[in-house]
Design a protein around this motif. Sequence first.
Motif, PDB file in Angstrom:
ATOM      1  N   GLU A 135      -6.806   8.064 -11.967  1.00 42.43           N
ATOM      2  CA  GLU A 135      -6.039   6.824 -11.933  1.00 42.43           C
ATOM      3  C   GLU A 135      -5.018   6.972 -10.815  1.00 42.43           C
ATOM      4  O   GLU A 135      -4.323   7.992 -10.726  1.00 42.43           O
ATOM      5  N   VAL A 136      -4.949   5.955  -9.940  1.00 46.59           N
ATOM      6  CA  VAL A 136      -4.073   6.057  -8.773  1.00 46.59           C
ATOM      7  C   VAL A 136      -3.102   4.878  -8.736  1.00 46.59           C
ATOM      8  O   VAL A 136      -3.373   3.806  -9.274  1.00 46.59           O
ATOM      9  N   VAL A 137      -1.967   5.112  -8.075  1.00 47.81           N
ATOM     10  CA  VAL A 137      -0.949   4.075  -7.878  1.00 47.81           C
ATOM     11  C   VAL A 137      -1.124   3.497  -6.475  1.00 47.81           C
ATOM     12  O   VAL A 137      -1.181   4.239  -5.490  1.00 47.81           O
ATOM     13  N   ILE A 138      -1.228   2.173  -6.392  1.00 46.02           N
ATOM     14  CA  ILE A 138      -1.360   1.493  -5.103  1.00 46.02           C
ATOM     15  C   ILE A 138       0.030   1.244  -4.534  1.00 46.02           C
ATOM     16  O   ILE A 138       0.879   0.616  -5.176  1.00 46.02           O
ATOM     17  N   LEU A 139       0.278   1.741  -3.328  1.00 40.21           N
ATOM     18  CA  LEU A 139       1.588   1.584  -2.689  1.00 40.21           C
ATOM     19  C   LEU A 139       1.632   0.383  -1.754  1.00 40.21           C
ATOM     20  O   LEU A 139       2.655  -0.276  -1.629  1.00 40.21           O
ATOM     21  N   ASP A 140       0.495   0.098  -1.093  1.00 33.67           N
ATOM     22  CA  ASP A 140       0.509  -0.984  -0.107  1.00 33.67           C
ATOM     23  C   ASP A 140      -0.916  -1.479   0.117  1.00 33.67           C
ATOM     24  O   ASP A 140      -1.865  -0.687   0.089  1.00 33.67           O
ATOM     25  N   ILE A 141      -1.066  -2.792   0.325  1.00 38.18           N
ATOM     26  CA  ILE A 141      -2.356  -3.397   0.653  1.00 38.18           C
ATOM     27  C   ILE A 141      -2.173  -4.231   1.907  1.00 38.18           C
ATOM     28  O   ILE A 141      -1.393  -5.186   1.915  1.00 38.18           O
ATOM     29  N   GLN A 142      -2.884  -3.865   2.984  1.00 35.12           N
ATOM     30  CA  GLN A 142      -2.804  -4.587   4.248  1.00 35.12           C
ATOM     31  C   GLN A 142      -4.200  -4.799   4.791  1.00 35.12           C
ATOM     32  O   GLN A 142      -4.847  -3.869   5.272  1.00 35.12           O
ATOM     33  N   LYS A 143      -4.686  -6.041   4.689  1.00 36.27           N
ATOM     34  CA  LYS A 143      -6.030  -6.399   5.137  1.00 36.27           C
ATOM     35  C   LYS A 143      -7.058  -5.437   4.535  1.00 36.27           C
ATOM     36  O   LYS A 143      -7.213  -5.380   3.335  1.00 36.27           O
ATOM     37  N   ASP A 144      -7.767  -4.677   5.386  1.00 33.49           N
ATOM     38  CA  ASP A 144      -8.817  -3.788   4.884  1.00 33.49           C
ATOM     39  C   ASP A 144      -8.282  -2.428   4.442  1.00 33.49           C
ATOM     40  O   ASP A 144      -9.030  -1.624   3.887  1.00 33.49           O
ATOM     41  N   LYS A 145      -7.003  -2.155   4.691  1.00 28.79           N
ATOM     42  CA  LYS A 145      -6.447  -0.839   4.387  1.00 28.79           C
ATOM     43  C   LYS A 145      -5.566  -0.879   3.138  1.00 28.79           C
ATOM     44  O   LYS A 145      -4.732  -1.767   2.995  1.00 28.79           O
ATOM     45  N   THR A 146      -5.787   0.093   2.267  1.00 31.86           N
ATOM     46  CA  THR A 146      -5.014   0.214   1.032  1.00 31.86           C
ATOM     47  C   THR A 146      -4.438   1.620   0.953  1.00 31.86           C
ATOM     48  O   THR A 146      -5.167   2.607   1.086  1.00 31.86           O
ATOM     49  N   VAL A 147      -3.134   1.717   0.752  1.00 29.34           N
ATOM     50  CA  VAL A 147      -2.458   3.017   0.668  1.00 29.34           C
ATOM     51  C   VAL A 147      -2.223   3.351  -0.798  1.00 29.34           C
ATOM     52  O   VAL A 147      -1.646   2.553  -1.546  1.00 29.34           O
ATOM     53  N   ILE A 148      -2.679   4.539  -1.222  1.00 33.35           N
ATOM     54  CA  ILE A 148      -2.455   4.992  -2.589  1.00 33.35           C
ATOM     55  C   ILE A 148      -1.636   6.283  -2.569  1.00 33.35           C
ATOM     56  O   ILE A 148      -1.623   7.013  -1.579  1.00 33.35           O
ATOM     57  N   LYS A 149      -0.953   6.534  -3.671  1.00 32.61           N
ATOM     58  CA  LYS A 149      -0.228   7.784  -3.825  1.00 32.61           C
ATOM     59  C   LYS A 149      -1.223   8.871  -4.212  1.00 32.61           C
ATOM     60  O   LYS A 149      -2.067   8.671  -5.073  1.00 32.61           O
ATOM     61  N   THR A 150      -1.141  10.015  -3.547  1.00 37.14           N
ATOM     62  CA  THR A 150      -2.057  11.115  -3.859  1.00 37.14           C
ATOM     63  C   THR A 150      -1.865  11.563  -5.298  1.00 37.14           C
ATOM     64  O   THR A 150      -0.736  11.889  -5.695  1.00 37.14           O
ATOM     65  N   PRO A 151      -2.935  11.560  -6.114  1.00 35.05           N
ATOM     66  CA  PRO A 151      -2.791  12.026  -7.502  1.00 35.05           C
ATOM     67  C   PRO A 151      -2.269  13.462  -7.539  1.00 35.05           C
ATOM     68  O   PRO A 151      -2.629  14.290  -6.699  1.00 35.05           O
TER      69      PRO A 151
END
Length: 429
Positions: free
Chosen positions: A96-112
């Motif tokens: 399970e991951v936390v989404i930090l940012d969504i920009q167009k095709d790129k999604t930044v998640i916090k490293t588990p």
Amino acid sequence: MAIGRTDSMQELITILESLFEETIIGSDVNIVKHLFYYLKADNREFEFIYEEDTLIAAVEEIESHTVTLMIPDLVEQGSRRARVRFEVMNINYQFEVVILDIQKDKTVIKTPTELQSYQLRTNKRIPVDDLFMNFIILFRSLTGGSREVGKNLYAESRFPHLMKEVRKDRPDSKLINVMLTEAIERISKDYEIHFFQPDEKLNEYEDFVKKTILRTGKSIYIPDCNRITSYINDPGDDVLFNYFNEYKEMTKEFGEEFALEYFESMRKHESRNFYVSYVITPIRLYEDVVGFIKVYSTAMERFTISHNQAVYIFELAEIISYVFTKIAIQHGSYETMQSTTKVVDISLDGLLFEIYDKRLFQYLKRHNIIKMFIPLSKERTMIIRGEIIRFLDKGDHYHLGVNYFSSAPDDMLYLESYLFEKSMKILSE
């Protein structure tokens, strides 16, 4: 919850330490980080489960505490949590991951920070170099991916006989053609089913329409050929479009006067041909537009194609595009024994197969339920259904991983015997 290191995990760690400068010092966060390094190095695509959607992701960049993923189809829905699922070294992982940012095709998640769920594959995959398979796609929904029960039932209620043929392993192309023309003629006797040719001769407006459909892949609906507004005003529709965007682009490049004059001349040209209204909807093979269905009404018939009728033609074209692609896949993979359907490895749970067609690879990402015909011997062909869950781009070829979900019981017994011999009598780890 942290977990101990299995032999497979230790083997993975050894490989990764030889590939990357960073070393694993024993903490879970570094093990997880190296798993993402492995996915990136292998250009591996994996599952990203967001809300109810299962999307395909790939690692773009790895930072100290974040991972940037490429997820082309992600639509933000307010939630900031998702699940990541993939397989490495015969182990299935889920985080399970936390989404930090969504920009167009790129999604930044916090490293588990720790390994949350893993399962060692029960049945070992056996590499094979002399096993080939044929396959066809099975109907799940017209758009593929997750089931769309409402839309599917709606389509089957509107086109019951056509959908019955679509679901067959071997749809009859001649019968499909008859059903197609009968369905169109319920709307209008005036229609055209056109497939693009490389050197076809077209007039100025026909060439413009062709380029528009090839570029956008959208359906064009003109409800009233006597009104310029039908051509250039925003239709505000999710399915049917007109030339609104083309008008804006032409205005931007050449000025409003030029754009208005061009579409007015198109309108007059079509009026001189007695058009009252029309809908043009693309026909696709895989995801490529290869032609269109054009249904129109004329001044002689004295009726106008309604919005609902235009949507009917759009839905019909979607079904036809699906079944044409199904027939093409059947012809390419089912009717011929080619290396494009070579089996790379196989187990009692699933298999990995290899193809070379990029269009097919992309199409199977959405239409990922398949029926496989695997000749284990001259006397026995195993027929089994499965879901493609892994999509690996290897550069000049592609690997696809399948999990079985149904087969005849005796087929699995034959497969077990086949694997028993191939693995020198070792079937599990």
